[in-house]
Design an enzyme around this catalytic site. Sequence first.
Site, short mmCIF file in Angstrom:
data_model
loop_
_atom_site.label_atom_id
_atom_site.label_comp_id
_atom_site.label_asym_id
_atom_site.label_seq_id
_atom_site.Cartn_x
_atom_site.Cartn_y
_atom_site.Cartn_z
N LYS A 22 5.67 7.76 1.13
CA LYS A 22 4.88 6.61 1.97
C LYS A 22 4.88 5.26 1.65
O LYS A 22 5.24 4.70 2.74
CB LYS A 22 3.40 7.12 1.53
CG LYS A 22 2.19 6.00 1.94
CD LYS A 22 0.78 6.30 1.27
CE LYS A 22 0.46 5.93 -0.36
NZ LYS A 22 0.16 4.27 -0.23
N ARG A 92 -4.12 -2.25 2.97
CA ARG A 92 -3.66 -3.53 2.37
C ARG A 92 -2.01 -3.67 2.83
O ARG A 92 -1.74 -4.76 3.12
CB ARG A 92 -3.32 -3.44 0.85
CG ARG A 92 -4.76 -3.85 0.27
CD ARG A 92 -4.61 -3.84 -1.24
NE ARG A 92 -3.26 -4.52 -1.62
CZ ARG A 92 -3.47 -5.82 -1.94
NH1 ARG A 92 -4.74 -6.39 -1.73
NH2 ARG A 92 -2.43 -6.79 -2.10
N CYS A 116 -9.79 -3.60 -3.78
CA CYS A 116 -9.83 -2.15 -3.44
C CYS A 116 -10.41 -1.55 -4.64
O CYS A 116 -10.76 -2.03 -5.73
CB CYS A 116 -8.65 -1.50 -2.75
SG CYS A 116 -7.45 -1.56 -3.93
N ARG A 121 -6.31 -7.27 -5.73
CA ARG A 121 -4.99 -7.09 -5.47
C ARG A 121 -4.71 -8.55 -4.64
O ARG A 121 -4.64 -8.37 -3.32
CB ARG A 121 -4.80 -6.23 -4.64
CG ARG A 121 -4.99 -4.76 -5.62
CD ARG A 121 -4.82 -3.36 -4.87
NE ARG A 121 -3.58 -3.24 -4.68
CZ ARG A 121 -2.86 -2.18 -3.94
NH1 ARG A 121 -3.71 -1.36 -3.52
NH2 ARG A 121 -1.85 -1.99 -3.80
N ARG A 399 -4.77 10.01 2.62
CA ARG A 399 -3.91 8.60 3.16
C ARG A 399 -2.84 8.77 2.40
O ARG A 399 -1.70 7.93 3.00
CB ARG A 399 -4.63 7.48 2.05
CG ARG A 399 -5.91 7.09 3.03
CD ARG A 399 -6.45 5.73 2.13
NE ARG A 399 -5.46 4.97 2.42
CZ ARG A 399 -5.64 3.48 1.97
NH1 ARG A 399 -6.79 3.34 1.40
NH2 ARG A 399 -4.70 2.68 2.14
N1 EPU Z 1 0.16 -9.10 -7.55
C1 EPU Z 1 -0.25 -10.55 -7.70
N2 EPU Z 1 0.03 -11.30 -6.79
C2 EPU Z 1 0.59 -10.94 -5.49
C3 EPU Z 1 1.07 -9.46 -5.33
C4 EPU Z 1 1.00 -8.52 -6.59
O1 EPU Z 1 -0.71 -10.78 -8.82
O2 EPU Z 1 0.86 -11.62 -4.50
C5 EPU Z 1 -0.18 -8.44 -8.80
C6 EPU Z 1 -1.20 -7.01 -8.47
O3 EPU Z 1 -2.44 -7.26 -8.52
C7 EPU Z 1 -0.50 -6.05 -9.61
C8 EPU Z 1 0.81 -6.19 -9.57
O4 EPU Z 1 1.08 -7.86 -9.17
O5 EPU Z 1 -1.34 -6.31 -10.72
C9 EPU Z 1 1.85 -5.37 -8.93
O6 EPU Z 1 1.41 -5.37 -7.37
P1 EPU Z 1 2.49 -5.03 -6.42
O7 EPU Z 1 2.46 -6.30 -5.31
O8 EPU Z 1 3.56 -4.50 -6.90
O9 EPU Z 1 1.88 -3.99 -5.52
P2 EPU Z 1 1.62 -3.49 -4.09
O10 EPU Z 1 2.91 -3.93 -3.31
O11 EPU Z 1 0.51 -4.18 -3.52
C10 EPU Z 1 2.75 -1.20 -4.12
C11 EPU Z 1 2.04 0.11 -3.94
C12 EPU Z 1 0.92 0.85 -4.96
C13 EPU Z 1 1.62 0.53 -6.37
C14 EPU Z 1 2.03 -0.89 -6.28
C15 EPU Z 1 2.83 -0.82 -7.76
C16 EPU Z 1 2.53 0.16 -1.64
C17 EPU Z 1 2.03 0.49 -0.14
N3 EPU Z 1 1.73 0.16 -2.39
O12 EPU Z 1 1.38 -2.00 -3.99
O13 EPU Z 1 0.90 1.74 -4.35
O14 EPU Z 1 0.72 0.85 -6.91
O15 EPU Z 1 3.23 -1.26 -5.57
O16 EPU Z 1 3.72 0.12 -7.86
O17 EPU Z 1 3.70 0.41 -1.55
C18 EPU Z 1 -0.70 3.95 -4.17
O18 EPU Z 1 0.60 4.35 -3.45
O19 EPU Z 1 -1.49 4.49 -4.58
C19 EPU Z 1 -0.51 2.73 -4.54
C20 EPU Z 1 -1.56 1.65 -4.63
#
Ligand code: EPU
Length: 426
Positions: A22, A92, A116, A121, A399
Amino acid sequence: MDRIRIEGGRRLVGEVSVSGSKNAALPQMVVGLLANGVSTLRNVPDLRDVQTMAGVLESLGASVAMQDGRVTVDARNFSNTEAPYDMVRKMRASVYVLGPMLARLKRAKVSLPGGCAIGPRPIDLHLRGFEALGATISIDGGYVIADGANMKGGEMTLEGPQGSSVGATINVLMAASLTPGRTIIRGAAKEPEVSEVVRMINLMGGRVNGSDSTTLEIEGVETLKPIVYSTIPDRIEAGTFLLAAAITGGDVMVRGARADHMNALLDKMIQAGCEIEVLPDGVRARRAGKVLPTSIRTLPYPGFPTDMQAQFMALLCLADGESIVTEGVYSERFIHVAELMRMGANIEMGRGEARVRGVPRLTGAPVMASDLRASAALVIAGLAAEGATEILRVYHIDRGYERIDEKLAGIGAVIARERALPGQTG
Ligand code: EPU
Protein backbone atom coordinates in the site's frame (compact mmCIF):
# COMPACT_ATOMS: atom_id res chain seq x y z
CA MET A 1 -20.66 -1.12 8.67
CA ASP A 2 -19.16 -4.59 8.29
CA ARG A 3 -17.89 -6.56 11.27
CA ILE A 4 -15.35 -9.36 11.51
CA ARG A 5 -16.05 -12.25 13.84
CA ILE A 6 -13.25 -14.56 14.89
CA GLU A 7 -13.44 -17.81 16.85
CA GLY A 8 -10.04 -17.80 18.50
CA GLY A 9 -7.72 -20.57 19.52
CA ARG A 10 -7.05 -22.18 16.11
CA ARG A 11 -3.42 -22.77 15.08
CA LEU A 12 -2.70 -21.13 11.75
CA VAL A 13 -0.89 -23.44 9.37
CA GLY A 14 -0.13 -23.27 5.66
CA GLU A 15 0.71 -20.71 3.05
CA VAL A 16 -0.61 -17.23 2.37
CA SER A 17 0.44 -14.79 -0.37
CA VAL A 18 1.44 -11.23 0.30
CA SER A 19 -0.18 -8.42 -1.70
CA GLY A 20 1.52 -5.38 -3.21
CA SER A 21 2.58 -2.66 -0.81
CA LYS A 22 0.00 0.00 0.00
CA ASN A 23 2.59 2.53 1.08
CA ALA A 24 4.62 2.02 -2.09
CA ALA A 25 1.65 1.92 -4.47
CA LEU A 26 0.10 5.16 -3.19
CA PRO A 27 3.10 7.40 -3.99
CA GLN A 28 3.84 5.43 -7.16
CA MET A 29 0.38 6.24 -8.48
CA VAL A 30 1.24 9.89 -7.87
CA VAL A 31 4.60 9.49 -9.63
CA GLY A 32 2.46 8.71 -12.68
CA LEU A 33 1.54 12.42 -12.72
CA LEU A 34 5.17 13.33 -13.43
CA ALA A 35 5.04 11.95 -17.00
CA ASN A 36 2.86 13.40 -19.73
CA GLY A 37 1.49 10.00 -20.79
CA VAL A 38 0.05 6.73 -19.52
CA SER A 39 1.97 4.86 -16.78
CA THR A 40 1.03 1.40 -15.53
CA LEU A 41 1.61 -0.06 -12.10
CA ARG A 42 1.39 -3.78 -11.53
CA ASN A 43 0.80 -5.72 -8.33
CA VAL A 44 -1.26 -2.91 -6.79
CA PRO A 45 -3.42 -4.12 -3.90
CA ASP A 46 -7.18 -3.70 -4.18
CA LEU A 47 -7.67 -1.42 -1.19
CA ARG A 48 -9.88 1.42 -0.18
CA ASP A 49 -6.86 3.77 0.04
CA VAL A 50 -5.88 2.93 -3.54
CA GLN A 51 -9.41 3.79 -4.69
CA THR A 52 -9.23 7.03 -2.74
CA MET A 53 -5.95 7.93 -4.42
CA ALA A 54 -7.49 7.19 -7.82
CA GLY A 55 -10.25 9.65 -6.95
CA VAL A 56 -7.70 12.30 -5.94
CA LEU A 57 -5.77 11.91 -9.22
CA GLU A 58 -8.99 12.09 -11.23
CA SER A 59 -10.00 15.28 -9.44
CA LEU A 60 -6.80 16.78 -10.86
CA GLY A 61 -7.68 15.83 -14.43
CA ALA A 62 -5.84 12.49 -14.73
CA SER A 63 -7.69 9.31 -15.78
CA VAL A 64 -7.16 6.22 -13.66
CA ALA A 65 -8.22 2.67 -14.50
CA MET A 66 -7.89 -0.26 -12.13
CA GLN A 67 -8.26 -3.93 -12.95
CA ASP A 68 -6.77 -7.14 -11.55
CA GLY A 69 -3.95 -5.40 -9.72
CA ARG A 70 -3.04 -3.17 -12.69
CA VAL A 71 -3.51 0.53 -12.32
CA THR A 72 -3.02 2.88 -15.25
CA VAL A 73 -2.58 6.58 -14.68
CA ASP A 74 -3.10 8.74 -17.74
CA ALA A 75 -1.68 12.14 -16.82
CA ARG A 76 -2.11 13.84 -20.22
CA ASN A 77 -4.94 15.99 -18.89
CA PHE A 78 -3.38 16.64 -15.48
CA SER A 79 -4.16 20.33 -15.21
CA ASN A 80 -6.22 21.09 -12.11
CA THR A 81 -4.22 22.97 -9.49
CA GLU A 82 -6.60 22.41 -6.58
CA ALA A 83 -7.02 19.33 -4.37
CA PRO A 84 -10.05 20.05 -2.19
CA TYR A 85 -10.65 19.18 1.46
CA ASP A 86 -13.27 16.59 0.55
CA MET A 87 -10.58 14.54 -1.17
CA VAL A 88 -7.62 15.10 1.14
CA ARG A 89 -9.51 14.55 4.39
CA LYS A 90 -10.18 10.92 3.42
CA MET A 91 -6.50 10.04 3.30
CA ARG A 92 -3.37 11.87 4.34
CA ALA A 93 -1.32 10.40 1.49
CA SER A 94 -3.30 12.73 -0.80
CA VAL A 95 -0.74 15.43 0.05
CA TYR A 96 1.66 13.57 -2.25
CA VAL A 97 0.03 15.42 -5.14
CA LEU A 98 1.73 18.65 -4.04
CA GLY A 99 5.10 17.57 -5.47
CA PRO A 100 3.91 16.82 -9.04
CA MET A 101 1.56 19.83 -9.03
CA LEU A 102 4.44 22.17 -8.23
CA ALA A 103 6.81 20.48 -10.66
CA ARG A 104 4.47 20.29 -13.64
CA LEU A 105 1.77 22.92 -13.09
CA LYS A 106 3.89 25.36 -11.02
CA ARG A 107 0.95 26.04 -8.76
CA ALA A 108 -0.94 24.09 -6.13
CA LYS A 109 -3.76 24.61 -3.70
CA VAL A 110 -4.07 21.53 -1.52
CA SER A 111 -6.12 21.14 1.62
CA LEU A 112 -4.06 20.58 4.76
CA PRO A 113 -4.73 17.07 6.02
CA GLY A 114 -6.08 16.89 9.56
CA GLY A 115 -4.85 14.79 12.47
CA CYS A 116 -5.86 11.17 12.75
CA ALA A 117 -6.25 8.43 15.31
CA ILE A 118 -2.50 7.93 15.61
CA GLY A 119 -1.91 11.56 16.62
CA PRO A 120 -0.96 14.88 15.03
CA ARG A 121 0.71 14.45 11.68
CA PRO A 122 2.06 17.79 10.45
CA ILE A 123 3.42 18.41 6.93
CA ASP A 124 5.89 21.16 7.89
CA LEU A 125 8.83 19.13 6.53
CA HIS A 126 7.17 18.74 3.12
CA LEU A 127 6.64 22.50 2.99
CA ARG A 128 10.17 23.23 4.22
CA GLY A 129 11.49 21.12 1.36
CA PHE A 130 9.43 22.91 -1.29
CA GLU A 131 10.58 26.26 0.09
CA ALA A 132 14.19 25.11 -0.18
CA LEU A 133 13.44 24.54 -3.88
CA GLY A 134 12.30 28.16 -4.17
CA ALA A 135 8.54 27.67 -3.95
CA THR A 136 6.57 30.30 -2.07
CA ILE A 137 4.09 28.81 0.34
CA SER A 138 1.26 30.27 2.36
CA ILE A 139 -1.53 28.73 4.41
CA ASP A 140 -4.99 30.17 3.96
CA GLY A 141 -8.37 28.84 4.99
CA GLY A 142 -7.00 25.38 5.75
CA TYR A 143 -5.25 25.16 2.40
CA VAL A 144 -1.59 25.14 1.40
CA ILE A 145 -1.15 27.59 -1.44
CA ALA A 146 2.10 27.10 -3.28
CA ASP A 147 3.71 28.90 -6.18
CA GLY A 148 6.51 27.03 -7.92
CA ALA A 149 7.16 29.42 -10.82
CA ASN A 150 10.71 30.17 -9.64
CA MET A 151 11.72 26.74 -8.43
CA LYS A 152 15.29 25.55 -8.87
CA GLY A 153 17.50 22.96 -7.19
CA GLY A 154 18.31 23.54 -3.52
CA GLU A 155 19.76 21.94 -0.41
CA MET A 156 17.77 20.93 2.65
CA THR A 157 17.55 18.67 5.66
CA LEU A 158 14.24 16.88 5.97
CA GLU A 159 14.60 15.57 9.49
CA GLY A 160 12.12 16.40 12.22
CA PRO A 161 12.16 15.63 15.95
CA GLN A 162 11.14 12.00 15.19
CA GLY A 163 13.78 11.58 12.51
CA SER A 164 13.33 11.36 8.76
CA SER A 165 9.94 11.61 7.07
CA VAL A 166 8.80 9.14 4.43
CA GLY A 167 6.16 11.48 3.06
CA ALA A 168 8.32 14.61 2.94
CA THR A 169 11.20 12.75 1.28
CA ILE A 170 8.96 11.33 -1.46
CA ASN A 171 7.05 14.56 -2.02
CA VAL A 172 10.15 16.74 -2.38
CA LEU A 173 11.92 14.08 -4.44
CA MET A 174 9.05 14.06 -6.94
CA ALA A 175 9.15 17.85 -7.26
CA ALA A 176 12.96 18.03 -7.48
CA SER A 177 13.14 15.39 -10.21
CA LEU A 178 11.53 17.87 -12.64
CA THR A 179 13.04 21.06 -11.18
CA PRO A 180 16.08 22.53 -12.99
CA GLY A 181 19.39 22.27 -11.15
CA ARG A 182 20.79 20.04 -8.44
CA THR A 183 18.91 19.26 -5.23
CA ILE A 184 20.42 17.67 -2.15
CA ILE A 185 18.08 16.16 0.44
CA ARG A 186 19.83 15.37 3.73
CA GLY A 187 18.13 13.34 6.43
CA ALA A 188 16.15 11.51 3.72
CA ALA A 189 14.01 8.54 4.76
CA LYS A 190 15.40 5.13 3.72
CA GLU A 191 12.22 3.05 3.86
CA PRO A 192 11.98 0.52 0.99
CA GLU A 193 8.94 2.45 -0.26
CA VAL A 194 11.16 5.54 -0.72
CA SER A 195 13.85 3.54 -2.53
CA GLU A 196 11.17 2.17 -4.84
CA VAL A 197 10.02 5.67 -5.77
CA VAL A 198 13.66 6.56 -6.51
CA ARG A 199 14.02 3.49 -8.75
CA MET A 200 10.79 4.23 -10.55
CA ILE A 201 11.73 7.87 -11.23
CA ASN A 202 15.17 6.83 -12.48
CA LEU A 203 13.62 4.31 -14.88
CA MET A 204 11.41 7.13 -16.16
CA GLY A 205 14.57 9.07 -17.06
CA GLY A 206 15.14 10.85 -13.77
CA ARG A 207 18.56 11.40 -12.24
CA VAL A 208 18.44 10.55 -8.56
CA ASN A 209 21.46 9.24 -6.67
CA GLY A 210 21.73 7.77 -3.21
CA SER A 211 18.82 5.32 -3.06
CA ASP A 212 18.96 3.52 0.35
CA SER A 213 21.06 6.32 1.86
CA THR A 214 20.17 9.34 3.99
CA THR A 215 21.40 11.80 1.35
CA LEU A 216 19.68 11.99 -2.01
CA GLU A 217 21.15 13.98 -4.88
CA ILE A 218 18.76 14.87 -7.63
CA GLU A 219 19.65 16.43 -10.96
CA GLY A 220 16.42 17.88 -12.33
CA VAL A 221 15.41 16.79 -15.86
CA GLU A 222 13.00 18.46 -18.28
CA THR A 223 10.63 15.56 -18.75
CA LEU A 224 10.06 12.05 -17.46
CA LYS A 225 8.75 9.19 -19.60
CA PRO A 226 5.72 7.08 -18.70
CA ILE A 227 6.58 3.64 -17.37
CA VAL A 228 5.31 0.15 -16.51
CA TYR A 229 6.40 -0.75 -12.98
CA SER A 230 5.63 -3.45 -10.39
CA THR A 231 4.98 -2.57 -6.78
CA ILE A 232 7.01 -4.38 -4.09
CA PRO A 233 5.35 -6.81 -1.66
CA ASP A 234 3.78 -5.25 1.42
CA ARG A 235 6.23 -5.75 4.29
CA ILE A 236 3.63 -4.72 6.88
CA GLU A 237 0.96 -7.11 5.61
CA ALA A 238 3.57 -9.88 5.46
CA GLY A 239 4.70 -9.13 9.00
CA THR A 240 1.10 -9.17 10.19
CA PHE A 241 0.65 -12.73 8.84
CA LEU A 242 3.93 -13.85 10.43
CA LEU A 243 2.73 -12.51 13.78
CA ALA A 244 -0.65 -14.20 13.29
CA ALA A 245 1.26 -17.48 12.90
CA ALA A 246 3.36 -16.74 15.97
CA ILE A 247 0.52 -15.79 18.29
CA THR A 248 -1.42 -18.97 17.48
CA GLY A 249 1.63 -21.23 17.90
CA GLY A 250 1.25 -21.96 14.20
CA ASP A 251 3.46 -22.50 11.18
CA VAL A 252 2.90 -20.23 8.19
CA MET A 253 4.87 -19.44 5.05
CA VAL A 254 4.15 -15.98 3.65
CA ARG A 255 4.73 -16.35 -0.07
CA GLY A 256 6.35 -13.35 -1.71
CA ALA A 257 7.47 -11.73 1.57
CA ARG A 258 10.86 -10.07 1.31
CA ALA A 259 12.98 -10.80 4.38
CA ASP A 260 15.46 -8.08 3.39
CA HIS A 261 12.71 -5.49 4.04
CA MET A 262 11.80 -7.00 7.41
CA ASN A 263 15.03 -7.51 9.33
CA ALA A 264 14.08 -5.56 12.46
CA LEU A 265 10.78 -7.41 12.81
CA LEU A 266 12.29 -10.84 12.13
CA ASP A 267 15.06 -10.25 14.70
CA LYS A 268 12.48 -9.33 17.34
CA MET A 269 10.30 -12.31 16.45
CA ILE A 270 13.29 -14.60 16.99
CA GLN A 271 13.95 -12.94 20.37
CA ALA A 272 10.30 -13.53 21.21
CA GLY A 273 10.72 -17.25 20.68
CA CYS A 274 9.66 -17.68 17.05
CA GLU A 275 11.52 -19.71 14.47
CA ILE A 276 12.03 -17.80 11.25
CA GLU A 277 13.05 -19.39 7.99
CA VAL A 278 13.99 -17.23 5.01
CA LEU A 279 13.10 -19.11 1.83
CA PRO A 280 13.80 -18.12 -1.78
CA ASP A 281 10.13 -17.29 -2.35
CA GLY A 282 8.99 -16.11 1.05
CA VAL A 283 9.39 -16.18 4.81
CA ARG A 284 8.13 -18.83 7.20
CA ALA A 285 7.37 -18.32 10.89
CA ARG A 286 6.49 -20.90 13.50
CA ARG A 287 6.39 -21.07 17.24
CA ALA A 288 6.33 -24.13 19.44
CA GLY A 289 7.62 -22.86 22.81
CA LYS A 290 6.68 -19.92 25.03
CA VAL A 291 6.40 -16.33 23.84
CA LEU A 292 9.43 -14.63 25.41
CA PRO A 293 9.19 -11.05 26.66
CA THR A 294 10.85 -8.71 24.17
CA SER A 295 11.07 -4.95 24.30
CA ILE A 296 10.77 -2.90 21.13
CA ARG A 297 11.28 0.74 20.17
CA THR A 298 9.86 1.94 16.89
CA LEU A 299 12.13 4.03 14.70
CA PRO A 300 12.44 5.06 11.06
CA TYR A 301 13.76 2.30 8.75
CA PRO A 302 15.81 0.18 9.26
CA GLY A 303 14.52 0.36 12.85
CA PHE A 304 11.46 -1.51 14.07
CA PRO A 305 8.49 -0.16 12.04
CA THR A 306 5.79 1.81 13.84
CA ASP A 307 3.31 0.11 11.49
CA MET A 308 4.10 -3.24 13.21
CA GLN A 309 4.02 -1.96 16.80
CA ALA A 310 0.38 -2.72 17.58
CA GLN A 311 0.50 -6.22 16.07
CA PHE A 312 3.74 -7.05 17.92
CA MET A 313 2.20 -5.79 21.13
CA ALA A 314 -0.66 -8.26 20.66
CA LEU A 315 1.91 -11.08 20.67
CA LEU A 316 3.66 -9.65 23.75
CA CYS A 317 0.36 -9.70 25.65
CA LEU A 318 0.87 -13.49 25.88
CA ALA A 319 4.59 -13.41 26.71
CA ASP A 320 6.07 -15.12 29.74
CA GLY A 321 7.12 -11.87 31.44
CA GLU A 322 7.23 -8.12 30.95
CA SER A 323 8.09 -6.17 27.79
CA ILE A 324 8.34 -2.44 27.14
CA VAL A 325 6.97 -1.04 23.88
CA THR A 326 8.28 2.44 23.07
CA GLU A 327 6.97 4.58 20.21
CA GLY A 328 9.71 6.64 18.61
CA VAL A 329 7.68 7.76 15.58
CA TYR A 330 4.11 8.54 16.75
CA SER A 331 4.15 9.04 20.52
CA GLU A 332 0.35 8.74 20.72
CA ARG A 333 -0.03 5.58 18.68
CA PHE A 334 -1.40 3.43 21.51
CA ILE A 335 -5.12 3.49 20.86
CA HIS A 336 -5.16 -0.32 20.64
CA VAL A 337 -4.05 -0.64 24.26
CA ALA A 338 -7.49 -0.05 25.75
CA GLU A 339 -9.08 -2.58 23.39
CA LEU A 340 -6.40 -5.21 24.09
CA MET A 341 -7.07 -4.70 27.80
CA ARG A 342 -10.74 -5.41 27.18
CA MET A 343 -9.55 -8.78 25.92
CA GLY A 344 -7.69 -9.44 29.17
CA ALA A 345 -4.25 -7.96 28.43
CA ASN A 346 -2.30 -6.36 31.26
CA ILE A 347 -0.77 -3.13 29.93
CA GLU A 348 0.27 -0.02 31.80
CA MET A 349 0.68 3.18 29.82
CA GLY A 350 3.45 5.68 30.39
CA ARG A 351 4.51 8.61 28.22
CA GLY A 352 5.20 7.26 24.76
CA GLU A 353 5.63 3.73 26.10
CA ALA A 354 3.60 0.78 27.27
CA ARG A 355 4.60 -1.80 29.86
CA VAL A 356 3.11 -5.10 28.74
CA ARG A 357 2.91 -7.80 31.40
CA GLY A 358 2.20 -11.11 29.75
CA VAL A 359 -0.96 -13.00 30.72
CA PRO A 360 -1.61 -16.73 30.17
CA ARG A 361 -4.60 -16.12 27.92
CA LEU A 362 -6.69 -13.48 26.16
CA THR A 363 -10.46 -13.75 25.98
CA GLY A 364 -12.68 -12.84 23.05
CA ALA A 365 -14.67 -9.60 23.30
CA PRO A 366 -16.42 -7.08 21.08
CA VAL A 367 -13.77 -4.50 20.16
CA MET A 368 -13.58 -1.39 18.03
CA ALA A 369 -11.16 -0.88 15.15
CA SER A 370 -9.78 2.66 15.38
CA ASP A 371 -6.98 2.85 12.83
CA LEU A 372 -5.49 0.49 10.35
CA ARG A 373 -2.69 -1.18 12.30
CA ALA A 374 -4.52 -1.08 15.64
CA SER A 375 -7.28 -3.04 13.91
CA ALA A 376 -4.80 -5.59 12.64
CA ALA A 377 -3.57 -6.02 16.22
CA LEU A 378 -7.11 -6.77 17.36
CA VAL A 379 -7.46 -9.39 14.62
CA ILE A 380 -4.22 -11.01 15.76
CA ALA A 381 -5.28 -10.94 19.40
CA GLY A 382 -8.68 -12.37 18.43
CA LEU A 383 -7.01 -15.29 16.62
CA ALA A 384 -5.35 -16.36 19.88
CA ALA A 385 -8.14 -15.43 22.30
CA GLU A 386 -10.49 -17.92 23.89
CA GLY A 387 -13.98 -17.57 22.48
CA ALA A 388 -15.37 -15.09 19.99
CA THR A 389 -14.00 -11.66 19.14
CA GLU A 390 -16.14 -9.30 17.15
CA ILE A 391 -14.33 -6.39 15.52
CA LEU A 392 -16.42 -3.37 14.63
CA ARG A 393 -15.59 -0.60 12.14
CA VAL A 394 -13.77 -2.97 9.84
CA TYR A 395 -13.42 -0.30 7.15
CA HIS A 396 -10.20 0.72 8.89
CA ILE A 397 -8.72 -2.70 8.14
CA ASP A 398 -9.95 -2.60 4.55
CA ARG A 399 -7.95 0.58 3.98
CA GLY A 400 -4.75 -1.41 4.12
CA TYR A 401 -5.34 -5.18 4.08
CA GLU A 402 -6.63 -6.87 0.95
CA ARG A 403 -9.24 -9.53 1.83
CA ILE A 404 -7.66 -10.14 5.24
CA ASP A 405 -10.55 -12.35 6.36
CA GLU A 406 -10.29 -14.63 3.31
CA LYS A 407 -6.51 -14.82 3.53
CA LEU A 408 -6.58 -15.79 7.22
CA ALA A 409 -9.38 -18.30 6.63
CA GLY A 410 -7.11 -19.92 4.02
CA ILE A 411 -4.56 -20.78 6.73
CA GLY A 412 -7.05 -22.12 9.23
CA ALA A 413 -8.58 -19.15 11.02
CA VAL A 414 -12.25 -19.32 11.86
CA ILE A 415 -13.12 -15.84 10.70
CA ALA A 416 -16.15 -14.38 8.98
CA ARG A 417 -17.20 -10.99 7.76
CA GLU A 418 -20.69 -10.00 8.63
CA ARG A 419 -21.98 -7.60 6.03
CA ALA A 420 -23.86 -4.67 7.50
CA LEU A 421 -27.55 -4.35 6.81
CA PRO A 422 -28.62 -1.00 5.36
CA GLY A 423 -29.02 1.54 8.16
CA GLN A 424 -27.02 -0.51 10.68
CA THR A 425 -24.16 1.32 12.41
CA GLY A 426 -21.15 0.43 14.53
N1 EPU B 1 6.52 14.52 10.61
C1 EPU B 1 6.67 15.85 10.90
N2 EPU B 1 6.54 16.77 9.88
C2 EPU B 1 6.28 16.39 8.61
C3 EPU B 1 6.13 15.01 8.31
C4 EPU B 1 6.26 14.10 9.34
O1 EPU B 1 6.90 16.22 12.05
O2 EPU B 1 6.18 17.25 7.74
C5 EPU B 1 6.67 13.53 11.69
C6 EPU B 1 5.41 12.67 11.86
O3 EPU B 1 4.45 13.31 12.68
C7 EPU B 1 5.99 11.42 12.46
C8 EPU B 1 7.33 11.29 11.77
O4 EPU B 1 7.65 12.60 11.31
O5 EPU B 1 6.20 11.60 13.85
C9 EPU B 1 7.36 10.32 10.61
O6 EPU B 1 6.30 10.60 9.71
P1 EPU B 1 6.39 10.25 8.15
O7 EPU B 1 6.31 11.52 7.38
O8 EPU B 1 7.56 9.37 7.91
O9 EPU B 1 5.04 9.46 7.93
P2 EPU B 1 4.08 9.50 6.67
O10 EPU B 1 4.86 9.63 5.43
O11 EPU B 1 2.99 10.47 6.94
C10 EPU B 1 4.16 6.93 6.24
C11 EPU B 1 3.17 5.81 6.17
C12 EPU B 1 2.65 5.51 7.56
C13 EPU B 1 3.83 5.15 8.45
C14 EPU B 1 4.87 6.28 8.44
C15 EPU B 1 6.13 5.95 9.21
C16 EPU B 1 2.19 6.08 4.00
C17 EPU B 1 1.01 6.41 3.17
N3 EPU B 1 2.08 6.19 5.30
O12 EPU B 1 3.45 8.06 6.76
O13 EPU B 1 1.81 4.37 7.41
O14 EPU B 1 3.39 4.92 9.76
O15 EPU B 1 5.26 6.57 7.08
O16 EPU B 1 6.73 4.81 8.70
O17 EPU B 1 3.22 5.68 3.47
C18 EPU B 1 0.03 2.93 7.87
O18 EPU B 1 0.25 2.37 6.79
O19 EPU B 1 -0.75 2.44 8.74
C19 EPU B 1 0.69 4.20 8.17
C20 EPU B 1 0.25 5.06 9.09
